[in-house]
Design a protein around this motif. Structure first.
Motif, PDB file in Angstrom:
ATOM      1  N   SER A 288       4.370 -12.394  11.771  1.00 47.38           N
ATOM      2  CA  SER A 288       4.229 -11.076  11.153  1.00 47.38           C
ATOM      3  C   SER A 288       3.578 -11.240   9.781  1.00 47.38           C
ATOM      4  N   GLY A 289       2.578 -10.416   9.504  1.00 40.45           N
ATOM      5  CA  GLY A 289       1.866 -10.471   8.226  1.00 40.45           C
ATOM      6  C   GLY A 289       0.646 -11.362   8.224  1.00 40.45           C
ATOM      7  N   GLN A 300      -6.533  -8.796   0.337  1.00 41.46           N
ATOM      8  CA  GLN A 300      -5.157  -9.262   0.295  1.00 41.46           C
ATOM      9  C   GLN A 300      -4.666  -9.578   1.703  1.00 41.46           C
ATOM     10  N   GLY A 301      -3.575 -10.338   1.763  1.00 38.37           N
ATOM     11  CA  GLY A 301      -2.987 -10.682   3.048  1.00 38.37           C
ATOM     12  C   GLY A 301      -2.099  -9.575   3.572  1.00 38.37           C
ATOM     13  N   GLY A 302      -1.437  -9.870   4.687  1.00 42.92           N
ATOM     14  CA  GLY A 302      -0.558  -8.891   5.299  1.00 42.92           C
ATOM     15  C   GLY A 302       0.837  -8.913   4.706  1.00 42.92           C
ATOM     16  N   HIS A 303       1.705  -8.133   5.314  1.00 42.92           N
ATOM     17  CA  HIS A 303       3.083  -8.015   4.832  1.00 42.92           C
ATOM     18  C   HIS A 303       4.019  -8.513   5.921  1.00 42.92           C
ATOM     19  N   PRO A 304       4.717  -9.633   5.698  1.00 41.81           N
ATOM     20  CA  PRO A 304       5.659 -10.128   6.716  1.00 41.81           C
ATOM     21  C   PRO A 304       6.889  -9.240   6.797  1.00 41.81           C
ATOM     22  N   ASP A 305       7.283  -8.888   7.995  1.00 42.93           N
ATOM     23  CA  ASP A 305       8.445  -8.037   8.206  1.00 42.93           C
ATOM     24  C   ASP A 305       9.083  -8.465   9.527  1.00 42.93           C
ATOM     25  N   MET A 306      10.223  -9.113   9.452  1.00 37.64           N
ATOM     26  CA  MET A 306      10.890  -9.629  10.648  1.00 37.64           C
ATOM     27  C   MET A 306      11.847  -8.616  11.263  1.00 37.64           C
ATOM     28  N   MET A 307      11.688  -7.358  10.905  1.00 36.23           N
ATOM     29  CA  MET A 307      12.576  -6.319  11.405  1.00 36.23           C
ATOM     30  C   MET A 307      12.046  -5.728  12.710  1.00 36.23           C
ATOM     31  N   ALA A 308      12.896  -5.686  13.722  1.00 36.05           N
ATOM     32  CA  ALA A 308      12.625  -4.898  14.922  1.00 36.05           C
ATOM     33  C   ALA A 308      13.345  -3.571  14.716  1.00 36.05           C
ATOM     34  N   VAL A 354      -0.163   3.059   2.955  1.00 32.96           N
ATOM     35  CA  VAL A 354       0.921   2.388   3.664  1.00 32.96           C
ATOM     36  C   VAL A 354       1.698   1.572   2.638  1.00 32.96           C
ATOM     37  N   TRP A 355       2.913   1.958   2.365  1.00 36.01           N
ATOM     38  CA  TRP A 355       3.662   1.383   1.247  1.00 36.01           C
ATOM     39  C   TRP A 355       3.920  -0.105   1.415  1.00 36.01           C
ATOM     40  N   GLN A 356       4.021  -0.598   2.654  1.00 33.43           N
ATOM     41  CA  GLN A 356       4.339  -2.004   2.871  1.00 33.43           C
ATOM     42  C   GLN A 356       3.148  -2.933   2.607  1.00 33.43           C
ATOM     43  N   CYS A 357       1.946  -2.411   2.560  1.00 31.46           N
ATOM     44  CA  CYS A 357       0.755  -3.249   2.481  1.00 31.46           C
ATOM     45  C   CYS A 357       0.286  -3.428   1.035  1.00 31.46           C
ATOM     46  N   GLY A 358      -0.381  -4.551   0.775  1.00 26.31           N
ATOM     47  CA  GLY A 358      -0.864  -4.870  -0.553  1.00 26.31           C
ATOM     48  C   GLY A 358      -1.764  -3.776  -1.104  1.00 26.31           C
ATOM     49  N   ALA A 505       4.187 -16.084   3.035  1.00 29.50           N
ATOM     50  CA  ALA A 505       5.102 -15.862   1.920  1.00 29.50           C
ATOM     51  C   ALA A 505       5.441 -14.387   1.808  1.00 29.50           C
ATOM     52  N   ASP A 506       6.710 -14.098   1.604  1.00 31.50           N
ATOM     53  CA  ASP A 506       7.185 -12.713   1.479  1.00 31.50           C
ATOM     54  C   ASP A 506       7.173 -12.312   0.011  1.00 31.50           C
ATOM     55  N   THR A 507       6.220 -11.467  -0.385  1.00 28.53           N
ATOM     56  CA  THR A 507       6.106 -11.033  -1.772  1.00 28.53           C
ATOM     57  C   THR A 507       6.106  -9.524  -1.838  1.00 28.53           C
TER      58      THR A 507
END
Length: 533
Positions: A288-289, A300-308, A354-358, A505-507
């Motif tokens: 993810s991300g 910028q890179g993606g946003h890691p999100d391990m939530m289902a 999209v709030w989760q994205c850089g 990396a989760d930032t």
């Protein structure tokens, strides 16, 4: 217990809760946590009494004295609410399923008084709805309710003229469940002084393409929203400054229309999800991300999100299927568009907030392609690339007007309040199939076929765009559906996939609301003007 001792115990409990929620192994998926709000029905009954008593001619008809001979959560416990629901349910089907007070721009007291006075049947319902048209969509369930109304050009005495030539759609949701999202942009906004007396905590803000008005009443989270652009007004594009008067008229008109006191909902804790034990020999996915390099906003890179965010049925009828970029596929030289491993494209650059994205901009969802049809052969099922079925991911209600290109499924339950949006199916075909506001669909039911519709046929590649929204105190916001889809696909193929590729990396990501001039545009082969999903 002294104040210091109490504070110590509180901090200790908070620390233990953090330990209990510590991250699990990198290849495990978690479900979301939700907070259940406590509904103050006594305050709602007091407000209802004020609204009914404003019409003395009919005030005596309503019985506000509680019936103590029946259980507290029996619908008959408050006769006045039963009476109100009986009237409102004529126009808002299922209103008694809402566990929160249903606020709508419907003046039930004025309607009853007019009927008592012999008002002609030709009077439209909009007369009692501050000139808003009859409801386009209404859904009530164990978590709360949602409704959509429209406001025609030129309607409403005293309303300013506007350039936008179409009806303005106004959405409202009231929910006793809110998702616990680590959202740095949440809770912001400015007060609306003319409405401060009625809604003391009202916040007005523009977020993810909507102007939103969020407030708490009776302990419940309510959000009124209108889709708009913070730009110059045009006949076919609603500017937010033209949406403000419509939204504020809507807020001024809100009355208690019904609902039902029910047993309180419970908080939902995040938990590790079960996954198939057996490994798939084929299915693999990148983390993810891990979007294609340099395809995010300002590279910028993606946003890691391990939530289902929900346990769902996969939206395509059959495997194999592939989550792959449809805009930047040529930059991913290692694999084609219909091959494993999957690759996240949630934060690919678009002009959508999209709030989760850089930087606050991204794709909003994931693009999914079906496998290419195999060559015909003996014993093989016929395969038509234009007839790949798209199915409902859950039992849900459809949110879609006849002119909408997207279809949204809403799940409203005691443990979740979530939406799933499908794009690029042909609108005319969906209309013919009855995929419209209010239709109830069952999990796995066919609701369309993979297509390439974007403003017109062949406007994009043959794929399905799929995204997820959850309800928060800021309203409905997009969250990454990538891990949700991985989990659903594993259930479909009854085997566990293999994660490949680098760790991400989760930032924390900042959020912006103005559209920068240098937003990366996707390849035009996917759609027009870089506005494709």
């Amino acid at each position: 217990m002294g104040r210091n001792s109490f504070r110590f115990v509180s901090l200790l409990l908070a620390s233990l809760s953090l330990l209990a929620a510590a991250p699990v192994a990198a290849d495990e998926f978690r479900g979301p946590s939700l907070t259940a709000l406590r509904v103050d029905w006594r305050a709602a009954f007091d407000q209802l009494r004020v609204e009914i008593n404003s019409r003395p001619q009919i005030a005596g008809d309503f019985i506000f004295a509680p019936r103590r001979s029946v259980p507290r959560y029996d619908p008959r416990a408050v006769p006045a609410l039963v009476q109100l629901n009986a009237i409102s349910s004529r126009f808002f089907t299922g209103i008694t399923r809402s566990p929160v007070p249903v606020l709508l721009p419907f003046d039930a007291a004025a309607y009853i008084e007019a009927q008592r006075s012999g008002a002609p049947a030709t009077l439209t319902l909009s007369r009692y709805q501050a000139d808003f048209n009859p409801v386009d969509m209404f859904d009530a369930g164990p978590a709360g309710y949602s409704a959509t109304f429209s406001f025609d050009p030129g309607a409403g005495e005293g309303m300013p003229s506007r350039v936008f030539a179409r009806p303005v759609e106004v959405h409202i949701t009231g929910s006793a469940l809110v998702y616990d999202i680590a959202d740095p942009a949440g809770g912001k906004g400015e007060p609306v002084k003319p409405l401060a007396a009625t809604y003391p905590d009202l916040r007005k803000f523009i977020r993810e393409g909507y102007v939103r008005y969020a407030f708490t009443r009776f302990g419940v989270a309510y959000v009124v929203s209108i889709q708009c652009l913070d730009s110059v007004a045009k006949p076919r594009r609603l500017a937010c400054k033209e949406a403000y008067p419509v939204a504020e008229r809507f807020l001024k008109a809100l009355r208690i229309a019904g609902g039902q006191r029910m047993r309180p909902l419970m908080d939902i804790a995040s938990n590790v999800l079960d996954r198939p034990a057996g490994r798939s020999p084929d299915f693999s996915y990148r983390p993810s991300g891990d979007i294609i390099p340099n395809t995010g906003y300002r590279k910028q890179g993606g946003h890691p999100d391990m939530m289902a965010y929900a346990q769902i049925r996969f939206p395509l009828d059959k495997a194999p299927a592939f989550v792959r970029s449809q805009s930047y596929g040529k930059r991913d030289k290692s694999e084609g568009p219909t091959a494993y491993p999957w690759r996240d494209n949630f934060c690919e650059s678009r002009s959508f907030e999209v709030w989760q994205c850089g930087g606050g901009y991204g794709h909003q969802g994931e693009d999914i392609r079906a496998a290419d049809c195999p060559p015909p052969g003996e014993g093989r099922e016929p395969c038509d690339p234009k007839q790949r079925a798209v199915v409902a991911v859950r039992d849900a209600i459809v949110i879609r007007g006849a002119r909408d290109q997207a279809a949204t499924l809403q799940v409203n339950g005691r443990t979740e309040h979530i939406r799933f949006r499908y794009m690029h199916m042909n609108p005319q075909a969906m209309n013919a199939d009855g995929v419209l506001n209010g239709r109830i669909v069952t999990e796995g039911e066919k609701i369309g076929v993979i297509s390439n519709y974007l403003d017109h046929p062949a406007g994009t590649s043959m794929h399905l765009h799929f995204d997820v929204q959850v309800f928060t105190r800021d309203g409905w916001i997009w969250v990454s559906p990538y891990v949700t889809l991985v989990s659903a696909y594993e259930s479909l193929i009854r085997a566990r996939g293999r994660e490949v590729g680098p760790e991400i990396a989760d930032t924390a990501q900042p959020v912006a609301h103005a559209l920068p001039e240098d937003v990366i545009k996707p390849d035009l082969r996917e759609g027009s003007g870089g506005e494709d999903n």
